[in-house]
Design a protein around this motif. Structure first.
Motif, PDB file in Angstrom:
ATOM      1  N   ARG A  26       0.829  -1.203   0.000  1.00 14.65           N
ATOM      2  CA  ARG A  26       0.000   0.000   0.000  1.00 14.65           C
ATOM      3  C   ARG A  26       0.868   1.259   0.000  1.00 14.65           C
ATOM      4  NH1 ARG A  26      -2.713  -3.957   2.638  1.00 14.65           N
ATOM      5  NH2 ARG A  26      -4.968  -4.095   2.338  1.00 14.65           N
ATOM      6  N   ALA A  27       1.917   1.251   0.813  1.00 15.92           N
ATOM      7  CA  ALA A  27       2.803   2.417   0.885  1.00 15.92           C
ATOM      8  C   ALA A  27       3.519   2.650  -0.440  1.00 15.92           C
ATOM      9  CB  ALA A  27       3.817   2.233   2.009  1.00 15.92           C
ATOM     10  N   SER A  28       4.000   1.572  -1.065  1.00 21.74           N
ATOM     11  CA  SER A  28       4.714   1.740  -2.331  1.00 21.74           C
ATOM     12  C   SER A  28       3.774   2.215  -3.434  1.00 21.74           C
ATOM     13  CB  SER A  28       5.414   0.437  -2.738  1.00 21.74           C
ATOM     14  OG  SER A  28       4.468  -0.588  -2.954  1.00 21.74           O
ATOM     15  N   GLY A  29       2.528   1.779  -3.405  1.00 26.57           N
ATOM     16  CA  GLY A  29       1.559   2.285  -4.369  1.00 26.57           C
ATOM     17  C   GLY A  29       1.334   3.777  -4.200  1.00 26.57           C
ATOM     18  N   SER A  30       1.278   4.235  -2.955  1.00 28.74           N
ATOM     19  CA  SER A  30       1.119   5.666  -2.686  1.00 28.74           C
ATOM     20  C   SER A  30       2.350   6.449  -3.132  1.00 28.74           C
ATOM     21  CB  SER A  30       0.866   5.899  -1.203  1.00 28.74           C
ATOM     22  OG  SER A  30      -0.343   5.293  -0.816  1.00 28.74           O
ATOM     23  N   ILE A  31       3.531   5.892  -2.886  1.00 28.46           N
ATOM     24  CA  ILE A  31       4.771   6.558  -3.326  1.00 28.46           C
ATOM     25  C   ILE A  31       4.786   6.680  -4.839  1.00 28.46           C
ATOM     26  CG2 ILE A  31       7.276   6.274  -3.506  1.00 28.46           C
ATOM     27  CD1 ILE A  31       7.154   5.025  -0.660  1.00 28.46           C
ATOM     28  N   LEU A  32       4.409   5.618  -5.532  1.00 26.62           N
ATOM     29  CA  LEU A  32       4.388   5.666  -6.988  1.00 26.62           C
ATOM     30  C   LEU A  32       3.391   6.701  -7.497  1.00 26.62           C
ATOM     31  CD1 LEU A  32       4.645   1.870  -7.828  1.00 26.62           C
ATOM     32  CD2 LEU A  32       6.389   3.617  -8.190  1.00 26.62           C
ATOM     33  N   ALA A  33       2.250   6.817  -6.825  1.00 30.64           N
ATOM     34  CA  ALA A  33       1.227   7.763  -7.264  1.00 30.64           C
ATOM     35  C   ALA A  33       1.606   9.214  -6.970  1.00 30.64           C
ATOM     36  CB  ALA A  33      -0.109   7.432  -6.599  1.00 30.64           C
ATOM     37  N   PHE A  34       2.127   9.467  -5.773  1.00 30.74           N
ATOM     38  CA  PHE A  34       2.336  10.845  -5.349  1.00 30.74           C
ATOM     39  C   PHE A  34       3.751  11.374  -5.566  1.00 30.74           C
ATOM     40  CE2 PHE A  34      -1.331   9.496  -2.743  1.00 30.74           C
ATOM     41  CZ  PHE A  34      -2.258  10.410  -3.246  1.00 30.74           C
ATOM     42  N   VAL A  35       4.714  10.500  -5.771  1.00 29.87           N
ATOM     43  CA  VAL A  35       6.089  10.929  -6.029  1.00 29.87           C
ATOM     44  C   VAL A  35       6.504  10.533  -7.443  1.00 29.87           C
ATOM     45  CG1 VAL A  35       8.500  10.731  -5.299  1.00 29.87           C
ATOM     46  CG2 VAL A  35       6.691  10.749  -3.589  1.00 29.87           C
ATOM     47  N   ILE A  79      16.999  11.488  -4.068  1.00 23.81           N
ATOM     48  CA  ILE A  79      16.399  10.624  -3.046  1.00 23.81           C
ATOM     49  C   ILE A  79      15.050  10.112  -3.536  1.00 23.81           C
ATOM     50  CG2 ILE A  79      15.405  10.607  -0.720  1.00 23.81           C
ATOM     51  CD1 ILE A  79      17.659  12.617   0.057  1.00 23.81           C
ATOM     52  N   ALA A  80      14.260  10.998  -4.120  1.00 23.27           N
ATOM     53  CA  ALA A  80      12.948  10.602  -4.632  1.00 23.27           C
ATOM     54  C   ALA A  80      13.080   9.559  -5.740  1.00 23.27           C
ATOM     55  CB  ALA A  80      12.190  11.829  -5.142  1.00 23.27           C
ATOM     56  N   LEU A  81      14.089   9.676  -6.586  1.00 22.47           N
ATOM     57  CA  LEU A  81      14.291   8.690  -7.646  1.00 22.47           C
ATOM     58  C   LEU A  81      14.632   7.322  -7.074  1.00 22.47           C
ATOM     59  CD1 LEU A  81      16.255  10.749 -10.314  1.00 22.47           C
ATOM     60  CD2 LEU A  81      13.968   9.774 -10.555  1.00 22.47           C
ATOM     61  N   VAL A  82      15.495   7.282  -6.078  1.00 23.14           N
ATOM     62  CA  VAL A  82      15.865   5.999  -5.470  1.00 23.14           C
ATOM     63  C   VAL A  82      14.673   5.394  -4.740  1.00 23.14           C
ATOM     64  CG1 VAL A  82      17.341   4.886  -3.746  1.00 23.14           C
ATOM     65  CG2 VAL A  82      18.315   6.564  -5.324  1.00 23.14           C
ATOM     66  N   VAL A  83      13.954   6.202  -3.980  1.00 27.41           N
ATOM     67  CA  VAL A  83      12.785   5.702  -3.251  1.00 27.41           C
ATOM     68  C   VAL A  83      11.710   5.230  -4.228  1.00 27.41           C
ATOM     69  CG1 VAL A  83      10.886   6.399  -1.732  1.00 27.41           C
ATOM     70  CG2 VAL A  83      13.230   7.024  -1.164  1.00 27.41           C
ATOM     71  N   THR A  84      11.514   5.968  -5.299  1.00 30.24           N
ATOM     72  CA  THR A  84      10.520   5.574  -6.298  1.00 30.24           C
ATOM     73  C   THR A  84      10.939   4.287  -7.004  1.00 30.24           C
ATOM     74  OG1 THR A  84       9.909   7.884  -6.615  1.00 30.24           O
ATOM     75  CG2 THR A  84       9.246   6.347  -8.328  1.00 30.24           C
ATOM     76  N   THR A  85      12.226   4.123  -7.244  1.00 34.03           N
ATOM     77  CA  THR A  85      12.705   2.879  -7.839  1.00 34.03           C
ATOM     78  C   THR A  85      12.448   1.705  -6.913  1.00 34.03           C
ATOM     79  OG1 THR A  85      14.440   4.122  -8.975  1.00 34.03           O
ATOM     80  CG2 THR A  85      14.703   1.750  -8.882  1.00 34.03           C
ATOM     81  N   TRP A  86      12.740   1.893  -5.613  1.00 36.30           N
ATOM     82  CA  TRP A  86      12.432   0.833  -4.648  1.00 36.30           C
ATOM     83  C   TRP A  86      10.933   0.539  -4.639  1.00 36.30           C
ATOM     84  CZ3 TRP A  86       9.065   1.506  -0.590  1.00 36.30           C
ATOM     85  CH2 TRP A  86       8.883   0.373   0.191  1.00 36.30           C
ATOM     86  N   ALA A  87      10.122   1.588  -4.642  1.00 38.80           N
ATOM     87  CA  ALA A  87       8.669   1.401  -4.608  1.00 38.80           C
ATOM     88  C   ALA A  87       8.191   0.638  -5.841  1.00 38.80           C
ATOM     89  CB  ALA A  87       7.959   2.752  -4.511  1.00 38.80           C
ATOM     90  N   LEU A  88       8.778   0.921  -6.987  1.00 33.74           N
ATOM     91  CA  LEU A  88       8.400   0.219  -8.208  1.00 33.74           C
ATOM     92  C   LEU A  88       8.723  -1.271  -8.106  1.00 33.74           C
ATOM     93  CD1 LEU A  88       7.378   0.356 -11.152  1.00 33.74           C
ATOM     94  CD2 LEU A  88       9.753   0.713 -11.814  1.00 33.74           C
ATOM     95  N   ILE A 121      13.366  -8.801   0.614  1.00 32.92           N
ATOM     96  CA  ILE A 121      14.796  -8.795   0.280  1.00 32.92           C
ATOM     97  C   ILE A 121      15.015  -8.405  -1.175  1.00 32.92           C
ATOM     98  CG2 ILE A 121      16.831 -10.293   0.037  1.00 32.92           C
ATOM     99  CD1 ILE A 121      15.690 -11.878   2.461  1.00 32.92           C
ATOM    100  N   GLY A 122      14.136  -8.865  -2.047  1.00 34.64           N
ATOM    101  CA  GLY A 122      14.314  -8.652  -3.482  1.00 34.64           C
ATOM    102  C   GLY A 122      14.214  -7.202  -3.908  1.00 34.64           C
ATOM    103  N   ALA A 123      13.285  -6.448  -3.329  1.00 37.91           N
ATOM    104  CA  ALA A 123      13.108  -5.052  -3.750  1.00 37.91           C
ATOM    105  C   ALA A 123      14.357  -4.200  -3.493  1.00 37.91           C
ATOM    106  CB  ALA A 123      11.872  -4.455  -3.084  1.00 37.91           C
ATOM    107  N   PRO A 124      14.958  -4.236  -2.292  1.00 39.02           N
ATOM    108  CA  PRO A 124      16.183  -3.451  -2.105  1.00 39.02           C
ATOM    109  C   PRO A 124      17.350  -3.958  -2.954  1.00 39.02           C
ATOM    110  CG  PRO A 124      15.259  -4.078   0.020  1.00 39.02           C
ATOM    111  CD  PRO A 124      14.480  -4.790  -1.022  1.00 39.02           C
ATOM    112  N   VAL A 125      17.436  -5.282  -3.140  1.00 41.31           N
ATOM    113  CA  VAL A 125      18.524  -5.827  -3.957  1.00 41.31           C
ATOM    114  C   VAL A 125      18.364  -5.372  -5.412  1.00 41.31           C
ATOM    115  CG1 VAL A 125      19.464  -7.985  -4.903  1.00 41.31           C
ATOM    116  CG2 VAL A 125      18.999  -7.792  -2.459  1.00 41.31           C
TER     117      VAL A 125
END
Length: 137
Positions: A26-35, A79-88, A121-125
Motif C-alpha cells: 500500500r505504501a509503495s503504491g502511494s509513493i508511486l502515485a504521489f512521487v 532521493i525521490a528517484l531511489v525511493v521511487t525505484t524501490w517502490a516500483l 529482500i528482493g526489492a532493495p537488492v
C-alpha cells in the motif's frame, strides 16, 4: 453497553513478513502515485519540450549546480528517484505475489512467509542493482 464480542486488537496478532509486505504494498503504491507520477510527468514534459528543457531538467535532477534551491531540489530529487525505484520493484514483486495468491496458490504458511521474505529482500537488492548498473556503466 451491550455484551458484544470484541474484535481482536493488534496486540493479539503476531506480526510476520506477510503483514509487512501487505503494508509496504500500500505504501509503495502511494509513493508511486504521489512521487513517481510527478517525476515521470516532469521528465516526459522535458523530453517533449526539446533539448533545452531537457537540459534544464537534467541540471535540476543530476548536477545540482549552484547553491540554494537548485542544490536542495537536486538532492531531494535523487532521493525521490531511489525511493521511487524501490517502490516500483517492491510493488511489482508484491503484486506478483498477490497474483499467485489470487490464483489460489501459496497460502501455506511456510510458502507465504518465504515469498514475503523474497519480496522484502528482493526489492532493495533489485533497487541497488538497478542504480549500480545505471551509475557504474
Amino acid at each position: 453497553m451491550a455484551n458484544r464480542p470484541l474484535s481482536p486488537h493488534l496486540q493479539i496478532w503476531k506480526w510476520g513478513p506477510h503483514m509487512a509486505v501487505s503494508i509496504l504494498h500500500r505504501a509503495s503504491g502511494s509513493i508511486l502515485a504521489f512521487v513517481g507520477l510527478p517525476l515521470m510527468l516532469w521528465w516526459i514534459g522535458a523530453l517533449a519540450a526539446g533539448p533545452e528543457a531537457y537540459a534544464s531538467f537534467a541540471s535540476w535532477i543530476w548536477t545540482g549546480e549552484g547553491d540554494g534551491l537548485q542544490g536542495i531540489v537536486s538532492i531531494l530529487a535523487r532521493i525521490a528517484l531511489v525511493v521511487t525505484t524501490w517502490a516500483l520493484f517492491e510493488h511489482t514483486l508484491s503484486g506478483l505475489r498477490h497474483f499467485v495468491l489470487d490464483a489460489g496458490a501459496g497460502y501455506e504458511l511456510d510458502t507465504n512467509k518465504f515469498w514475503s521474505r523474497a519480496v522484502l529482500i528482493g526489492a532493495p537488492v533489485l533497487t541497488a542493482a538497478f542504480w549500480a548498473a545505471l551509475l557504474l556503466r
